[in-house]
Design a protein around this motif. Structure first.
Motif, mmCIF file in Angstrom:
data_model
loop_
_atom_site.group_PDB
_atom_site.id
_atom_site.type_symbol
_atom_site.label_atom_id
_atom_site.label_comp_id
_atom_site.label_asym_id
_atom_site.label_seq_id
_atom_site.Cartn_x
_atom_site.Cartn_y
_atom_site.Cartn_z
ATOM 1 N N GLY A 118 -18.574 17.374 -45.120
ATOM 2 C CA GLY A 118 -18.219 17.222 -46.525
ATOM 3 C C GLY A 118 -16.943 17.912 -46.951
ATOM 4 N N VAL A 119 -16.133 18.370 -45.994
ATOM 5 C CA VAL A 119 -14.857 18.992 -46.372
ATOM 6 C C VAL A 119 -13.949 17.951 -47.023
ATOM 7 N N ASP A 120 -13.109 18.406 -47.910
ATOM 8 C CA ASP A 120 -12.183 17.505 -48.590
ATOM 9 C C ASP A 120 -10.974 17.177 -47.727
ATOM 10 N N ILE A 121 -10.545 18.157 -46.953
ATOM 11 C CA ILE A 121 -9.299 18.044 -46.192
ATOM 12 C C ILE A 121 -9.511 18.596 -44.789
ATOM 13 N N ILE A 122 -8.917 17.938 -43.816
ATOM 14 C CA ILE A 122 -8.817 18.474 -42.453
ATOM 15 C C ILE A 122 -7.335 18.538 -42.113
ATOM 16 N N SER A 123 -6.821 19.740 -41.886
ATOM 17 C CA SER A 123 -5.406 19.876 -41.528
ATOM 18 C C SER A 123 -5.279 19.947 -40.015
ATOM 19 N N VAL A 124 -4.295 19.203 -39.500
ATOM 20 C CA VAL A 124 -4.156 19.030 -38.052
ATOM 21 C C VAL A 124 -2.712 19.314 -37.643
ATOM 22 N N GLY A 125 -2.471 20.464 -37.063
ATOM 23 C CA GLY A 125 -1.126 20.801 -36.602
ATOM 24 C C GLY A 125 -0.654 19.914 -35.474
ATOM 25 N N ALA A 126 -1.605 19.416 -34.665
ATOM 26 C CA ALA A 126 -1.248 18.600 -33.497
ATOM 27 C C ALA A 126 -0.532 17.314 -33.869
ATOM 28 N N LEU A 127 -0.686 16.848 -35.107
ATOM 29 C CA LEU A 127 -0.027 15.609 -35.514
ATOM 30 C C LEU A 127 1.476 15.678 -35.309
ATOM 31 N N THR A 128 2.033 16.886 -35.432
ATOM 32 C CA THR A 128 3.480 17.029 -35.285
ATOM 33 C C THR A 128 3.892 17.938 -34.135
ATOM 34 N N HIS A 129 3.050 18.905 -33.773
ATOM 35 C CA HIS A 129 3.508 19.824 -32.716
ATOM 36 C C HIS A 129 3.086 19.400 -31.312
ATOM 37 N N SER A 130 2.166 18.444 -31.194
ATOM 38 C CA SER A 130 1.692 18.052 -29.856
ATOM 39 C C SER A 130 1.666 16.545 -29.670
ATOM 40 N N VAL A 131 2.460 15.842 -30.436
ATOM 41 C CA VAL A 131 2.430 14.384 -30.387
ATOM 42 C C VAL A 131 3.190 13.851 -29.177
ATOM 43 N N ARG A 132 2.751 12.684 -28.691
ATOM 44 C CA ARG A 132 3.464 11.973 -27.625
ATOM 45 C C ARG A 132 4.181 10.776 -28.234
ATOM 46 N N SER A 133 5.447 10.641 -27.934
ATOM 47 C CA SER A 133 6.218 9.523 -28.468
ATOM 48 C C SER A 133 5.685 8.195 -27.930
ATOM 49 N N ILE A 134 5.711 7.181 -28.784
ATOM 50 C CA ILE A 134 5.318 5.835 -28.368
ATOM 51 C C ILE A 134 6.448 5.213 -27.551
ATOM 52 N N ASP A 135 6.076 4.481 -26.519
ATOM 53 C CA ASP A 135 7.065 3.875 -25.634
ATOM 54 C C ASP A 135 7.584 2.562 -26.233
ATOM 55 N N ARG B 14 2.864 22.787 -41.466
ATOM 56 C CA ARG B 14 4.293 23.117 -41.351
ATOM 57 C C ARG B 14 4.723 23.261 -39.896
ATOM 58 N N LYS B 15 3.858 22.919 -38.957
ATOM 59 C CA LYS B 15 4.192 23.037 -37.534
ATOM 60 C C LYS B 15 4.981 21.801 -37.102
ATOM 61 N N THR B 16 6.168 21.701 -37.649
ATOM 62 C CA THR B 16 7.032 20.549 -37.412
ATOM 63 C C THR B 16 8.263 20.960 -36.619
ATOM 64 N N THR B 17 9.004 19.966 -36.141
ATOM 65 C CA THR B 17 10.248 20.225 -35.426
ATOM 66 C C THR B 17 11.312 20.671 -36.435
ATOM 67 N N PRO B 18 11.955 21.812 -36.214
ATOM 68 C CA PRO B 18 12.970 22.272 -37.166
ATOM 69 C C PRO B 18 14.004 21.178 -37.476
#
Length: 294
Positions: free
Chosen positions: A271-288, A145-149
């Motif tokens: 062997g974990v089923d899920i890896i949750s990654v907050g960086a996907l949305t809170h620390s991403v760099r826009s593609i040029d 849920r670490k997304t841009t409001p």
């Protein structure tokens, strides 16, 4: 999730924010009847997300603008690749340009980062020493849920374009019990197992219950309470592997905390089923991406 209504209303708000009283530069420099064409070009490689949002931005600005895309969401592109052509009234193309690029560049950045995490998780699953996930064919990369409001629908959609999966969309979708919730219940004399049972009695039978644990000794209580998902928060690799073995398929196992690209393969190999990654949305760099006029 990302509906036409959400796209339209968000774009309308973004265009109004950028030009609340019109585009005075275009109005003072560009003839009102000028028409032209511009090409959307990638300036670096990536994974596309938001090409429909890109097109909708221009059409919202002026229905007479035409956008012809040569790529679909989820497809990879290379530097220098021509992705779309935009043609129509120049004033309106220029006015909508920044909003269209801002949205598509960020969404493509999220999709590109997600794709990199998915590839690393797959590499970890394929290692000779890897433990196979019990719930899914491969370890899933999911967002948080670490997304841009107000941009959550766009950002979570972009994660899917990159090959990832969505965690709960919002607080109304599932129960996630964290340390602060447990501390409050502990003041009432309710332990972890009791907390889960307490919640189960108060929610629908279809409601998924996830519990965050930060120590191995909490796992038996989470299982005893009947948690659907157990999140191993900030566990070491060795403790994650031990946690997976102790849970033994009796709940979905999610690993979270400090999930950088250079360690996700090691985590997936546990062997974990899920890896949750907050960086996907809170620390991403826009593609040029660039819109170049011809």
């Amino acid at each position: 999730m990302l509906t036409e209504h959400i796209i339209r209303t968000t774009i309308e708000a973004a265009l109004a924010e950028d030009a609340p009283a019109g585009d005075i530069t275009c109005e003072s420099t560009i003839p009102v009847d000028a028409v032209g064409m511009a090409a959307l070009t990638a300036r670096e490689p990536g994974v596309m997300s938001g090409i429909g949002v890109f097109a909708a931005t221009f059409v919202t600005q002026n229905p007479n603008i035409r956008v012809d895309a040569s790529i679909k969401d989820g497809e990879r592109f290379e530097a220098g690749q021509r992705l779309a052509e935009v043609s129509g009234p120049v004033r309106d193309i220029l006015t909508a340009e920044r909003v269209a690029l801002n949205m598509t560049q960020r969404m493509s950045g999220i999709a590109t980062m997600t794709s990199a995490f998915v590839a690393e998780a797959a590499r970890g699953n394929a290692r000779p020493d890897a433990v196979s996930p019990r719930r899914y064919a491969r370890t899933r990369i999911v967002d948080t849920r670490k997304t841009t409001p107000l941009l959550r629908p766009f950002e979570k959609y972009a994660v899917v374009c990159g090959g990832g999966f969505n965690h709960r969309y919002g607080l109304s979708d599932a129960v996630m019990v964290k340390d602060n919730h447990l501390a409050t219940l502990a003041e009432q004399g309710i332990d972890l197992a009791g907390a889960i049972r307490h919640i189960r009695e108060r929610v629908s039978h279809t409601t998924h219950i996830e519990v965050e644990v930060d120590r191995l000794d909490q796992i038996p209580m989470a299982l005893d309470g009947g948690a659907d998902t157990i999140m191993l928060d900030n566990f070491s690799i060795d403790d994650t592997r031990t946690g997976v073995a102790r849970i033994d398929g009796r709940a979905i196992v999610e690993a979270s905390g400090n999930m950088t690209l250079d360690r996700v393969a090691d985590v997936a190999a546990t062997g974990v089923d899920i890896i949750s990654v907050g960086a996907l949305t809170h620390s991403v760099r826009s593609i040029d991406l660039g819109l170049d006029y011809e």
